[in-house]
Design an enzyme around this catalytic site. Structure first.
Site, short mmCIF file in Angstrom:
data_model
loop_
_atom_site.label_atom_id
_atom_site.label_comp_id
_atom_site.label_asym_id
_atom_site.label_seq_id
_atom_site.Cartn_x
_atom_site.Cartn_y
_atom_site.Cartn_z
N HIS A 110 0.95 -1.04 0.03
CA HIS A 110 0.11 -0.10 0.15
C HIS A 110 0.84 1.19 -0.05
O HIS A 110 1.78 1.40 0.79
CB HIS A 110 -0.88 0.15 1.35
CG HIS A 110 -1.73 1.10 1.30
ND1 HIS A 110 -2.90 1.28 0.48
CD2 HIS A 110 -1.88 2.30 2.04
CE1 HIS A 110 -3.51 2.36 0.93
NE2 HIS A 110 -2.70 2.99 1.83
N ASP A 146 -6.82 -2.26 4.11
CA ASP A 146 -5.47 -1.87 4.42
C ASP A 146 -4.96 -1.69 6.26
O ASP A 146 -4.61 -0.94 6.35
CB ASP A 146 -5.37 -0.26 3.91
CG ASP A 146 -5.47 -0.37 2.18
OD1 ASP A 146 -6.06 0.67 1.79
OD2 ASP A 146 -5.22 -1.30 1.73
C1 GRF Z 1 1.80 0.92 -6.57
O1 GRF Z 1 2.04 2.25 -6.52
C2 GRF Z 1 1.24 0.20 -5.32
O2 GRF Z 1 1.70 0.96 -4.39
C3 GRF Z 1 -0.27 0.48 -5.42
O3 GRF Z 1 -0.64 0.41 -6.86
C4 GRF Z 1 0.70 0.86 -7.66
C5 GRF Z 1 0.56 -0.42 -8.68
O4 GRF Z 1 1.77 -0.28 -9.36
N1 GRF Z 1 -0.92 -0.62 -5.00
P1 GRF Z 1 2.11 -1.40 -10.46
O5 GRF Z 1 0.87 -2.21 -11.05
O6 GRF Z 1 2.65 -2.56 -9.41
O7 GRF Z 1 3.27 -1.11 -11.40
#
Ligand code: GRF
Length: 198
Positions: A110, A146
């Site tokens: 998160h 979360d």
């Molecule tokens: C990341 O910023 C993560 O923290 C959030 O969604 C985004 C996903 O990025 N849960 P990715 O798909 O892993 O590139």
């Protein structure tokens, strides 16, 4: 015994790539499935290119029937038989019935320093609050959003002039270090939190 890891995505899958790339050599886990709720997610093609079995279950035909979508997802997981599920940019809210089946075996990353800023728009909320630091958290997934036990955090300073976009861009590389570090410990049965400073 090598732990089997399923990774759930909704988008580009950069965290999935980092996790998958980390699971090699003497790592105690290996990726066995990448599943997406969006057939168009860029991460699906990246997983295919890494020769990881993939599956896309479009959540849209299920409408508000969350249980129906989760039943399809659960069937795929029962085939893949993961020991651990990593949510990596997975943007669907999971019901307590689903999280309950996987409690203690499902992780999420998160983009905030939980317990601050559960939910969405974490970067703009940190800026609006005038926080001097921001970061990301890997936690066990429980029924509450979360909210599960924290397994790791990476912190970084908020800089003058930062926008939600610059924060997100500076945070993502930290996520790509934190999540694999937490997964490796977790797969070894070690829940000692990983604390990183970016
Ligand atoms: C990341 O910023 C993560 O923290 C959030 O969604 C985004 C996903 O990025 N849960 P990715 O798909 O892993 O590139």
């Amino acid at each position: 015994m090598t732990k089997r890891v399923a990774i759930l995505i909704s988008g580009g899958g950069s965290n999935m790539v980092s996790l998958a790339q980390s699971m090699r050599a003497d790592h105690p886990a290996r990726p066995v499935l990448v599943a997406s709720n969006d057939p168009q997610a860029g991460g699906v093609a990246k997983a295919r290119a890494m020769h990881i079995p993939t599956l896309a279950i479009d959540h849209k035909p299920f409408g508000k029937d969350r249980a129906g979508f989760e039943a399809a997802l659960q069937m795929a997981l029962e085939t893949a038989q993961p020991d651990i599920i990593c949510l990596a940019g997975f943007m669907r809210i999971l019901t307590p019935a689903f999280t309950g089946q996987w409690e203690g075996r499902m992780l999420n990353i998160h983009p905030s320093l939980l317990p601050r800023y559960k939910g969405l728009h974490t970067h703009s909320r940190a800026l609006e609050a005038g926080d001097s630091e921001h970061g990301c958290t890997v936690h066990e997934v429980t029924a509450a959003l979360d909210d599960g036990p924290i397994l790791g955090q990476a912190r970084m300073p908020v800089l003058a002039g930062d926008t939600p976009e610059t924060l997100a861009a500076r945070l993502l590389p930290l996520e790509h270090v934190l999540y694999p570090a937490v997964l490796r410990r977790f797969a070894d049965g070690d829940r000692t939190p990983v604390m990183l400073q970016g």
